[in-house]
Design a protein around this motif. Structure first.
Motif: not given
Length: 389
Positions: A144-147, A365-370
């Motif tokens: 999923i995309e970041l944030s 809990t959230k989207g992260l960077s690669a």
């Protein structure tokens, strides 16, 4: 069941007594489980109180564990002769087929290595990609995309999908795939909230998840051999994450030694008035899971050291757990408050502060960077044993 015409009078109030269950009846699964349980108890097994599909035999120096899913059985223990004897006893009551060493079970592939075993769902994942035509897609590095925040009304012109059956089928398969892929839990738990009224934006996120799976379909959990049986837990939350209800997201995972054994990403049932409260509720959920795991391990004759380290990156939540004076700030979540404080006072858990950069529960809990996503996956023990060295 409906009785045939002429078998009884319409004005008759008699009912039929079930003597023997027939395949296809609603009572069949219950009767099958009842018969299997009685046979296993006669053999010498004791049914687990924490997981009713687990049966344990502990006699002198012999320990056998048996796991049941409907009519599929996995058996293991420390005595090969005793295992063979139990198989012979079961064959007298049922028509069983011995498939040998466990390699494939309910879509889970078991790969044995010198360092331990790896559980993955490579075949299941490839079949899923083939079913939706994504075997030749271009992969992405994150599920999923970041944030990225998923909302049922992301755009004003968003329309509900016409064919929601395919979406529901896809999410259902992704939920089962998350048994060995904790890296997709955060995206899956959000997408599953819109099973009955998904929009185009939700389908795009789900298809992006397929592109992420294409990157490494053979990735799975590695369980290494170790003499360490200490439990550690990381708990985190994302405050007011849901834009529709403003409910927070709870994320936690539990390590047994160096191996990941339990994790969860779930939206909280109530609205939290502060980030500290959301973090505190996440710690309470993690503590409940720890209680269940400790009880289950005790039935498997595994002793865990207490207090269990419970890591959290919120100073406010840790202070609330330790300070008994914060009445005005905590009286609206009194039950959770007393529950966690009781477990801390009894020495069952011990809260430990951890930096936000080292909080691995952020993955749930959230989207992260690669970069962070790949780093956290490695620390959680996710490996691709099919990757060429």
């Amino acid at each position: 069941m409906t009785l045939p015409e002429g078998y009884y009078s319409k004005n008759d109030n008699k009912v039929c007594k079930l003597v023997k269950s027939l395949y296809g009846l609603k009572q069949a699964p219950r009767k099958w489980n009842e018969k299997l349980t009685n046979v296993l108890r006669d053999v010498g097994f004791v049914q687990s109180q924490c997981d009713h599909s687990l049966y344990v035999m502990d006699k002198s120096s012999v320990f056998i564990a048996l796991l049941v899913y409907v009519d599929d059985i996995v058996i293991t223990g420390n005595n090969d002769n005793e295992i063979s004897r139990i198989k012979g006893l079961l064959s007298k009551s049922f028509q069983i087929k011995d498939l040998g060493v466990l390699k494939y079970f309910l879509g889970l592939e078991v790969i044995y290595d010198k360092s331990g075993i790896c559980l993955n769902q490579r075949k299941y994942c490839l079949d899923l990609l083939a079913e939706f035509g994504y075997l030749g897609c271009k992969p992405v590095n994150t599920p999923i995309e970041l944030s990225h925040v998923i909302n049922k009304n992301i755009g004003d012109k968003q329309e509900t999908l016409v064919d929601i059956t395919s979406y529901q089928k896809l999410i259902g398969k992704l939920i089962y795939l998350s048994l060995t892929r904790p890296d997709i839990c955060y995206a899956v738990q959000f997408l599953s909230q819109y099973m009955h009224k998904p929009c185009d934006s939700h389908l795009k996120v789900a298809l992006r998840l397929l592109r992420y799976l294409k990157l490494s379909p053979g990735k799975g959990l590695l369980f290494k051999k170790s003499d360490c049986f200490d439990l550690t837990c990381f708990a985190d939350s994302d405050w007011a994450k849901c834009l529709n209800t403003r409910k927070s997201v709870t994320g936690y995972y539990v390590f047994l030694g160096h191996d990941l054994i339990s994790w969860k990403s779930k939206k909280q049932s109530t609205v939290s008035r502060s980030s500290g409260e959301a973090e505190y509720r996440a710690m309470c959920s993690a503590t409940c899971e720890l209680i269940w795991i400790v009880n289950l391990l005790s039935e498997l004759k595994v002793c865990c050291k207490v207090p269990i380290q419970l890591y959290c990156d919120s100073s406010a939540a840790i202070s609330i757990a330790a300070n008994l004076v914060f009445h005005e700030r905590t009286k609206h979540f009194e039950l959770d408050l007393y529950f966690l404080r009781e477990k801390i006072a009894s020495g069952f858990v011990q809260t430990v502060k951890v930096d936000s950069e080292s909080q691995l529960a952020n993955l749930f809990t959230k989207g992260l960077s690669a970069r962070l996503h790949e780093l956290f996956c490695e620390k959680l023990g996710l490996v691709n044993v099919f990757k060429a060295v």
